[in-house]
Design an enzyme around this catalytic site. Structure first.
Site, PDB file in Angstrom:
ATOM      1  N   SER A 118       0.821  -1.210   0.000  1.00  0.00           N
ATOM      2  CA  SER A 118       0.000   0.000   0.000  1.00  0.00           C
ATOM      3  C   SER A 118       0.858   1.265   0.000  1.00  0.00           C
ATOM      4  O   SER A 118       1.631   1.473  -0.919  1.00  0.00           O
ATOM      5  CB  SER A 118      -0.947  -0.056   1.214  1.00  0.00           C
ATOM      6  OG  SER A 118      -1.956   0.914   1.118  1.00  0.00           O
ATOM      7  N   HIS A 141      -2.792  -1.398  -4.565  1.00  0.00           N
ATOM      8  CA  HIS A 141      -4.253  -1.329  -4.679  1.00  0.00           C
ATOM      9  C   HIS A 141      -4.717   0.117  -4.601  1.00  0.00           C
ATOM     10  O   HIS A 141      -3.972   0.994  -4.154  1.00  0.00           O
ATOM     11  CB  HIS A 141      -4.937  -2.184  -3.604  1.00  0.00           C
ATOM     12  CG  HIS A 141      -4.626  -1.772  -2.196  1.00  0.00           C
ATOM     13  ND1 HIS A 141      -4.931  -0.526  -1.693  1.00  0.00           N
ATOM     14  CD2 HIS A 141      -4.052  -2.444  -1.177  1.00  0.00           C
ATOM     15  CE1 HIS A 141      -4.559  -0.452  -0.434  1.00  0.00           C
ATOM     16  NE2 HIS A 141      -4.011  -1.598  -0.101  1.00  0.00           N
TER      17      HIS A 141
END
Length: 238
Positions: A118, A141
């Site tokens: 992330s 993501h």
């Protein structure tokens, strides 16, 4: 009097030894000699404006920012190695750390260990050179929003702009193409409960996200090379 002093000293030594055993599970901690390379660890979740529960393993960004300033100001520190094993965390805190690392004038090298997920992705690529160990992974993501969400177009625009900030930073500080990074970010089916991609070791290098596969030895060698490149010629001569 001397006896009391010695007794107090013995008690302090015993207390210090007990602390070491409790914290590290060992009595003798290896002591590094004075080094010109500073090691900075980013472990667990990057904690931002909201304090996380005590059971969470966190790295508080307000602790790292003064360290980064001190590194920049300290003439004895000539290079920095950043160890990453993070699940991500606060987007703005992560970007703040990434920008600070990228703006340090001294050579910087990162190693992605267990994971650099992330918001850990921009932190990993913020350095002059990045490594990833073969078994480490990086989850890419879309960003998500926690807390109250107002169902208006402005909310989507805010998220979209924040996501662009992350994408642009990664593109500017790595060799990955924008199209490829977005493809990984919005991929379906790669993650069982999410949208995105889990990129492992050598694949991160193949995509241009990370510079090379390697660990501590390679990182130490690279940061030493970068330090020597920044020194003026003849500075080490007698």
């Amino acid at each position: 009097m001397e006896k009391d002093k010695n007794q107090n000293q013995d008690e302090e030594n015993k207390s210090s030894l007990v602390d070491k055993i409790q914290q590290l599970g060992q009595s003798n901690v290896p002591q590094a000699p004075d080094s010109n390379i500073h090691v900075l660890t980013i472990i667990g979740q990057v904690e931002g404006h909201i304090q996380l529960p005590p059971q969470n393993k966190t790295t508080k960004y307000e602790h790292l920012i003064p360290q980064l300033i001190a590194i920049e100001q300290n003439p004895k520190i000539e290079g920095v190695i950043i160890l990453l094993n993070t699940v991500g965390g606060d987007v703005e805190a992560g970007l703040a750390l990434s920008e600070m690392i990228a703006s340090i004038s001294k050579p910087t090298v990162s190693i992605v260990l267990g994971g650099g997920h992330s918001i850990g992705v921009p932190i990993a690529v913020a350095t002059n050179h990045s490594f990833i160990v073969p078994t480490a992974t990086m989850i890419i993501h879309p960003i998500r929003l926690t807390g109250m969400v107002i169902g208006v177009p402005q909310t989507f625009e805010y998220l979209d702009k924040m996501q662009d900030r992350v994408i642009n930073f990664v593109i500017d500080h790595s060799k990955i193409k924008e199209e490829k990074f977005k493809e990984l970010m919005f991929a379906r089916g790669n993650l069982t409960r999410d949208i995105g991609s889990n990129v492992v070791g050598a694949d991160a290098v193949e995509y241009g996200l990370i510079d090379a596969v390697g660990g501590v030895k390679e990182a130490m060698k690279k940061v030493s090379e970068l330090i020597n490149q920044t020194k003026p010629k003849g500075s080490d001569s007698e």
